[in-house]
Structure formats: C-alpha cells, structure tokens
Design an enzyme around this catalytic site. Structure first.
Site, PDB file in Angstrom:
ATOM      1  N   GLU A 168      57.940   5.616  13.995  1.00 39.89           N
ATOM      2  CA  GLU A 168      56.888   4.928  13.246  1.00 39.89           C
ATOM      3  C   GLU A 168      57.216   3.443  13.200  1.00 39.89           C
ATOM      4  OE1 GLU A 168      57.952   2.875  10.409  1.00 39.89           O
ATOM      5  OE2 GLU A 168      56.450   3.842   9.143  1.00 39.89           O
ATOM      6  N   CYS A 206      57.323  10.531  10.020  1.00 40.70           N
ATOM      7  CA  CYS A 206      58.627  11.129  10.362  1.00 40.70           C
ATOM      8  C   CYS A 206      58.504  12.345  11.270  1.00 40.70           C
ATOM      9  CB  CYS A 206      59.367  11.523   9.090  1.00 40.70           C
ATOM     10  SG  CYS A 206      59.436  10.210   7.898  1.00 40.70           S
ATOM     11  N   HIS A 227      63.645  18.140   6.941  1.00 37.37           N
ATOM     12  CA  HIS A 227      63.504  16.678   6.980  1.00 37.37           C
ATOM     13  C   HIS A 227      64.147  16.146   5.700  1.00 37.37           C
ATOM     14  CE1 HIS A 227      62.075  12.676   7.153  1.00 37.37           C
ATOM     15  NE2 HIS A 227      61.304  12.817   6.084  1.00 37.37           N
ATOM     16  N   SER A 248      54.744  12.220   6.860  1.00 35.84           N
ATOM     17  CA  SER A 248      53.714  11.875   5.879  1.00 35.84           C
ATOM     18  C   SER A 248      52.390  11.632   6.564  1.00 35.84           C
ATOM     19  CB  SER A 248      54.137  10.625   5.110  1.00 35.84           C
ATOM     20  OG  SER A 248      55.171  10.950   4.213  1.00 35.84           O
TER      21      SER A 248
END
Ligand code: CAA
Length: 410
Positions: A85, A117, A242, A329
């Site tokens: 990202e 992510c 994660h 996200s």
C-alpha cells in the site's frame, strides 16, 4: 474436496530498515504510560524507514535474500508480484523496479497488488492459481510484501507503525508450507476503517472501528473456509494472523475460539478465559516475537509471523497443520490452512533474521522525528546521500532527478 497437486511457499526472507524506535521511550516522549504500548498493544520496538529506504529497496533486499538462500535461479521466476500500500508512483509498479534490480528474466509477468495489508495474500493466491492452471510450465512465482506503516507523529496509530518486506517463492514443490486451495475462504466488504488519500503520506484510521472490521472479516473468511467447524483449533499446531499490533492476534484468537464454542468469552468467566489464554499461549504467542520487534509491516505482517514460527519450531512442527489469516482494511480477507514441509528443519537457521535485527540502530525520539520529516519530502528531493543517514552496504533510494527515481548500491 481433495486438492489435486501440492502448491505453496518454497522460500522466505525478511528485510527491513536499519533503524528502530523503542516503544517505552516513545511512550515517555508522548506523555503516555509505557505499559499501554508494551502490554496494552504488545509492542516493544518499531522499525523506521528513513528517506533512502523505501518499498523498492526493502522488496529487492528481501527478494534477493530469498533467491540466494534457497538457491532459486532468477530465470526460474515466471511471475513477480509485489503487494504494497506504499507504492512509489501512481502508475509505475514497485514490482517493475524490483524486476530489474533482482535481474529477473524478461519472460516474466510482473505487477503490483494493492488492498491495504491484503496485497501479498492476494499475490500469493493469484500465483498459486497461476501454477495450478498449468500456465507456469514448471516455473516459480516470487511474491514480495513490502510496506512502510506510517500514521504521523503523535497520532493514536503512531505506536503501531513499522516497516519491512517479506519475500516468498511460490512453487509446486513447496519446501516450507503447502497451502490447500480447497481450504481457502474469502471475505470482502466496503468499509472506511483505514485508508490513505492520494495526497497523504500517512494512513488515516478509525482505529477502534478497524478492530471490529478485522474481527468481522475473520468470522466471514473462516466461515467461508471451514464452515462452522467446532473442532479445528484442537487439530492445529499454530494459528497465524495479520498482526497490526500483537494484542490484535489475541483478539483474533478469542474470536476464533468463540466461533468454535458458539458463545462470547468474557474475562469474568474464569474457566473460559483460562481456556482462551492457554490456547493463545500454545497456538499464537510464541510466533509473535518478530512482530513485537518490528511493528506493523502491513502486507508482510502475517508472513513475518510465519518466519517466526519456522525459525523457532520448524523441525518440531514439520508435517503439522496451521491456519493463516490475512486482513486488509477497506476491506478484504482470506483464511486458509497449510501444512508445514517435512524437511523444513533444514531451513530453520537461514530464514532467521535475528542477526540483522540485532545490528539495527536505536533511534532517539528527535532522530526518529527528523527521519519522518525527511522521508515526507524524499519523493521531491533531488539528491539524498545514504551516508548522511548512517546507511551503507545496501540498496538505497538516492533521490528523484528529472522526475525519475534513482536507486544505487552504497
Ligand atoms: N497499561 C496496560 N494496558 C493499557 C494501558 C496501561 N496503562 N492503557 C491502555 N491499555 C490497553 C487498553 O485497555 C487497550 O487494550 P484492550 O484493547 O485489550 O482493551 C490497549 O491498551 C489500547 O488502548 P486504547 O484502545 O485506549 O488505545 P488507542 O485508542 O490509543 O489506540 C488503536 C489503539 C486503535 C489500535 C490505535 O493504535 C490505532 O488506530 N492503530 C492503527 C489502526 C490499527 O492498527 N487497526 C487494527 C485493525 S485494522 C488492520 O489490522 C489493518 C492494519 O494493519 C492497519
């Protein structure tokens, strides 16, 4: 359903920046109780990338290390995917810089994946599909997760920053982890929990809401993967998640156990809370040491946990089953099951990044703040000298001249 042929992770390596911040020191500078960061979030240190260390340099260092230590010929790579990202250009992918700097063949499909992510898990499953389809024709894929997690000075997200890259070679003869395609479950929902507008170097987050979104995505992806099974955890040797900060893995594991038990676990109910903490200490906590030392590396954070597991217990857990959960996200997620390779013990030492982590430099808080400010301007700086930031012996970004980014070994 039965899986036809093995596919999974054949090589792994981590690379990260040269500097770190101690979170107890950061807490004192921010007039906060250090226990909030170290116990409340579970973090001890966070890796900080300076202006000469970017997504490209970390991706290349990790990729080169994975190819070298696992003796993979660059010509064997037929797909290169960089999940990030923290791209360095709105158009040109990090992956194509990495392709040149890693000396890969021109007969290689190369692209970047972005979903906060989740980019590296998207790359991993896409490259598994590429292999299973027959299109790989015996070649391997290189999937690299590379990110700089940055929320800005003094923000609630500041103690959950970090930076680093994890490179994975994906093949049909996976030495480290076979992933079962029939066990993969997915989840997507449009939510505004964490994002980074085009004009900002720093991510924006609705922090507490993002935790809820993560847990909802875990429930959804796990349900898609294994349905409402109530006996999975007892058959697993590790649960990897994660890890935006270590405490999040505890919250995730609580959600998984709650799904299996079919009820909410409350701290006030001593017996169930003890069952949860025992399960967490056994299946999750041992594999979160690197995450606590490095911080959030976004796309690579799940795979950093996998490195942690293999470096400590590869031999002991050879042939055992584990679960993996990736969350990005925005949001997208995947839950899947994998089996640790039977010969993994042979690679246990070479994937351990402890030595390079031990040589990192501890940054004072004023040094860290100066690095963050210099990094904010780096894209528009013509000449950067790595030595000015105490850097030598690696690949560095040395400035943008004539609108072109320059990378040099120094
Ligand atoms: N001693 C011990 N513990 C303490 C404490 C003290 N003195 N003070 C507070 N705590 C505990 C709190 O009880 C809390 O623990 P629980 O969650 O178990 O209750 C923990 O420390 C954190 O405290 P707060 O919730 O008050 O902290 P905060 O509001 O300042 O921010 C945060 C926490 C929301 C995670 C923030 O750091 C943030 O926004 N981070 C970025 C977003 C993020 O990481 N989201 C995670 C899910 S999204 C995702 O995973 C994608 C991604 O990578 C970003």
């Amino acid at each position: 359903m039965k899986d036809s042929a093995p596919v999974g992770i054949d090589a792994l390596a981590f690379a990260g920046p040269a500097g770190f911040v101690d979170l107890a020191e950061l807490a004192r500078a921010r007039d906060t109780d250090p226990a909030k960061f170290t116990k409340g979030l579970g973090q001890h240190r966070m890796a900080i990338a300076g202006p000469c260390e970017d997504t490209v340099t970390m991706a290349v260092e990790a990729g080169a290390e994975a190819l070298r230590t696992f003796a993979v010929d660059p010509d064997e790579i037929g797909t290169l995917i960089v999940g990030t990202e923290t791209g360095v250009d709105h158009s040109k992918p990090v992956a194509v810089y990495a392709h040149e700097l890693l000396g890969l063949s021109e007969r290689c499909r190369t692209f970047e994946t972005k979903h906060a992510c989740y980019g590296a898990m998207a790359g991993l499953t896409a490259s598994m599909d590429w292999i299973a389809s027959g299109r790989a024709r015996g070649r391997k894929a290189l999937v690299i997760a590379s990110d700089i997690a940055s929320y800005g000075l003094g923000t609630p997200g500041e103690p959950t920053q970090g930076a680093g890259a994890v490179a994975m070679v994906v093949s049909d003869q996976p030495r480290l982890l076979e992933i079962r395609p029939s066990s993969i479950g997915d989840y997507t929902r449009q939510v505004m929990d964490f994002w980074r507008p085009l004009y900002s170097k720093h991510a924006l987050a609705d922090g507490h809401y993002s935790i809820e979104c993560y847990l909802d995505a875990l429930s959804g992806a796990r349900m898609d993967a294994v349905g409402d099974r109530g006996d999975l955890l007892q058959q697993l040797s590790a649960c990897l998640y994660h890890v935006p900060f270590v405490k999040m893995a505890f919250k995730a594991h609580q959600r998984e156990l709650e799904m299996e038990l079919g009820r909410t676990i409350r701290r006030s109910e001593a017996q169930e809370w003890a069952q949860l903490t025992e399960s967490y200490e056994h299946l999750c906590a041992p594999w979160l040491k690197l995450n606590a030392e490095i911080g959030n590396i976004y796309t690579g954070s799940l795979f950093l946990s996998l490195i942690d597991l293999l470096r400590q217990a590869g031999k002991q857990l050879a042939g055992r089953d584990i679960s993996l959960f990736s969350y990005g996200s925005g949001c997208g997620a995947t839950y899947c099951l994998g089996q640790i390779g039977t010969e993994v013990g042979a690679w246990q030492t070479v994937i351990d990044p402890s030595e390079s982590l031990a040589s990192r430099r501890r940054l004072s808080i004023p040094e860290y703040e100066a690095l963050v400010r210099a990094a904010e301007k780096a894209d528009r700086t013509e000449r950067l000298n790595p030595a000015d930031f105490g850097l030598s012996g690696g690949l560095y970004y040395t400035g943008t001249r004539n609108d072109r980014r320059h990378y040099e070994r120094g």
